[in-house]
Design a protein around this motif. Structure first.
Motif, PDB file in Angstrom:
ATOM      1  N   ILE A  72      63.807 -27.839  28.048  1.00  0.00           N
ATOM      2  CA  ILE A  72      63.360 -26.726  28.883  1.00  0.00           C
ATOM      3  C   ILE A  72      62.211 -26.086  28.107  1.00  0.00           C
ATOM      4  O   ILE A  72      62.388 -25.649  26.969  1.00  0.00           O
ATOM      5  CB  ILE A  72      64.490 -25.725  29.163  1.00  0.00           C
ATOM      6  N   VAL A  73      61.035 -26.077  28.739  1.00  0.00           N
ATOM      7  CA  VAL A  73      59.809 -25.685  28.052  1.00  0.00           C
ATOM      8  C   VAL A  73      59.094 -24.609  28.856  1.00  0.00           C
ATOM      9  O   VAL A  73      58.957 -24.720  30.080  1.00  0.00           O
ATOM     10  CB  VAL A  73      58.882 -26.913  27.868  1.00  0.00           C
ATOM     11  N   ARG A  74      58.611 -23.600  28.161  1.00  0.00           N
ATOM     12  CA  ARG A  74      57.817 -22.569  28.827  1.00  0.00           C
ATOM     13  C   ARG A  74      56.456 -23.153  29.209  1.00  0.00           C
ATOM     14  O   ARG A  74      55.878 -23.947  28.455  1.00  0.00           O
ATOM     15  CB  ARG A  74      57.635 -21.370  27.918  1.00  0.00           C
ATOM     16  N   PRO A  75      55.923 -22.765  30.353  1.00  0.00           N
ATOM     17  CA  PRO A  75      54.633 -23.301  30.806  1.00  0.00           C
ATOM     18  C   PRO A  75      53.492 -23.087  29.813  1.00  0.00           C
ATOM     19  O   PRO A  75      52.620 -23.937  29.672  1.00  0.00           O
ATOM     20  CB  PRO A  75      54.366 -22.559  32.115  1.00  0.00           C
ATOM     21  N   ARG A  76      53.506 -21.976  29.104  1.00  0.00           N
ATOM     22  CA  ARG A  76      52.402 -21.704  28.179  1.00  0.00           C
ATOM     23  C   ARG A  76      52.327 -22.731  27.057  1.00  0.00           C
ATOM     24  O   ARG A  76      51.262 -22.942  26.484  1.00  0.00           O
ATOM     25  CB  ARG A  76      52.509 -20.291  27.623  1.00  0.00           C
ATOM     26  N   VAL A  77      53.444 -23.396  26.734  1.00  0.00           N
ATOM     27  CA  VAL A  77      53.441 -24.445  25.714  1.00  0.00           C
ATOM     28  C   VAL A  77      52.599 -25.627  26.197  1.00  0.00           C
ATOM     29  O   VAL A  77      51.777 -26.169  25.448  1.00  0.00           O
ATOM     30  CB  VAL A  77      54.879 -24.881  25.362  1.00  0.00           C
ATOM     31  N   LEU A  78      52.794 -26.028  27.453  1.00  0.00           N
ATOM     32  CA  LEU A  78      51.999 -27.124  28.007  1.00  0.00           C
ATOM     33  C   LEU A  78      50.539 -26.712  28.179  1.00  0.00           C
ATOM     34  O   LEU A  78      49.627 -27.504  27.936  1.00  0.00           O
ATOM     35  CB  LEU A  78      52.576 -27.597  29.335  1.00  0.00           C
ATOM     36  N   LEU A  79      50.319 -25.480  28.583  1.00  0.00           N
ATOM     37  CA  LEU A  79      48.949 -24.982  28.740  1.00  0.00           C
ATOM     38  C   LEU A  79      48.222 -24.986  27.391  1.00  0.00           C
ATOM     39  O   LEU A  79      47.072 -25.425  27.299  1.00  0.00           O
ATOM     40  CB  LEU A  79      48.978 -23.572  29.336  1.00  0.00           C
ATOM     41  N   ALA A  80      48.883 -24.547  26.337  1.00  0.00           N
ATOM     42  CA  ALA A  80      48.283 -24.537  25.002  1.00  0.00           C
ATOM     43  C   ALA A  80      48.019 -25.962  24.520  1.00  0.00           C
ATOM     44  O   ALA A  80      46.984 -26.234  23.899  1.00  0.00           O
ATOM     45  CB  ALA A  80      49.193 -23.801  24.011  1.00  0.00           C
ATOM     46  N   ARG A  81      48.940 -26.882  24.815  1.00  0.00           N
ATOM     47  CA  ARG A  81      48.747 -28.274  24.436  1.00  0.00           C
ATOM     48  C   ARG A  81      47.511 -28.847  25.117  1.00  0.00           C
ATOM     49  O   ARG A  81      46.680 -29.498  24.484  1.00  0.00           O
ATOM     50  CB  ARG A  81      49.979 -29.101  24.803  1.00  0.00           C
ATOM     51  N   SER A  82      47.360 -28.597  26.398  1.00  0.00           N
ATOM     52  CA  SER A  82      46.193 -29.094  27.138  1.00  0.00           C
ATOM     53  C   SER A  82      44.899 -28.502  26.594  1.00  0.00           C
ATOM     54  O   SER A  82      43.895 -29.200  26.477  1.00  0.00           O
ATOM     55  CB  SER A  82      46.332 -28.774  28.627  1.00  0.00           C
ATOM     56  N   GLN A  83      44.923 -27.222  26.269  1.00  0.00           N
ATOM     57  CA  GLN A  83      43.741 -26.571  25.694  1.00  0.00           C
ATOM     58  C   GLN A  83      43.368 -27.214  24.358  1.00  0.00           C
ATOM     59  O   GLN A  83      42.195 -27.489  24.090  1.00  0.00           O
ATOM     60  CB  GLN A  83      43.975 -25.074  25.509  1.00  0.00           C
ATOM     61  N   ALA A  84      44.361 -27.478  23.531  1.00  0.00           N
ATOM     62  CA  ALA A  84      44.101 -28.113  22.230  1.00  0.00           C
ATOM     63  C   ALA A  84      43.496 -29.506  22.406  1.00  0.00           C
ATOM     64  O   ALA A  84      42.574 -29.891  21.678  1.00  0.00           O
ATOM     65  CB  ALA A  84      45.401 -28.186  21.424  1.00  0.00           C
ATOM     66  N   ILE A  85      43.968 -30.244  23.393  1.00  0.00           N
ATOM     67  CA  ILE A  85      43.418 -31.579  23.656  1.00  0.00           C
ATOM     68  C   ILE A  85      41.968 -31.474  24.117  1.00  0.00           C
ATOM     69  O   ILE A  85      41.107 -32.229  23.672  1.00  0.00           O
ATOM     70  CB  ILE A  85      44.293 -32.336  24.682  1.00  0.00           C
ATOM     71  N   ARG A  86      41.690 -30.504  24.988  1.00  0.00           N
ATOM     72  CA  ARG A  86      40.304 -30.305  25.436  1.00  0.00           C
ATOM     73  C   ARG A  86      39.387 -29.970  24.265  1.00  0.00           C
ATOM     74  O   ARG A  86      38.211 -30.284  24.278  1.00  0.00           O
ATOM     75  CB  ARG A  86      40.236 -29.207  26.500  1.00  0.00           C
TER      76      ARG A  86
END
Length: 141
Positions: free
Chosen positions: A94-108
């Motif tokens: 169970i993951v908070r959405p901001r974790v995925l958002l931060a991951r995507s930002q780091a990849i960008r």
């Protein structure tokens, strides 16, 4: 590495059967709008939103959905449930959405993609009874 077959719809269906068994009075709505989470669950005077992913071990995560889920979570409750699976392990995150958002930002910004996510809660295996228990806690049941 051999990948595992995607079976997200089967996992969601099994989860919804368990939710209905434990909480038959809860109302579940499905969303089809681009960027929306998969399900809205209403019960005990509270509505929560849930996006489900089957990671084998990776999965697609559209940016609009991550942003929408993060915005919903700021105003209420939204979580990703990630059924992560390889040939050797199954686990439910169970993951908070901001974790995925931060991951995507780091990849960008040039970081290497990784699907090792900081989860709020997790269990070994695909334990739908446990997951419904966590959904119930989100509804203060």
């Amino acid at each position: 590495m051999l990948l595992v077959s995607k079976r997200e719809s089967e996992l969601k269906s099994d989860l919804m059967k368990e939710l209905h068994r434990q909480c038959p009075h809860f109302v579940v709505q499905l969303f089809a709008s681009a960027g929306s989470p998969d399900r809205s669950i209403t019960g005990e005077g509270r509505t929560t939103h849930w996006e489900f992913k089957h990671g084998t071990p990776d999965f697609e995560s559209p940016g609009l959905q991550e942003l929408t889920c993060s915005r919903i979570d700021l105003q209420g409750h939204c979580r990703y449930v990630i059924w992560q699976e390889t040939r050797l392990i199954q686990r439910t995150l169970i993951v908070r959405p901001r974790v995925l958002l931060a991951r995507s930002q780091a990849i960008r910004e040039g970081a290497e993609p990784t699907w090792s996510l900081q989860s709020e809660l997790s269990c070994v295996g695909f334990d739908h009874r446990w997951l419904v228990g966590e959904i119930r806690k989100a509804h203060r049941v």
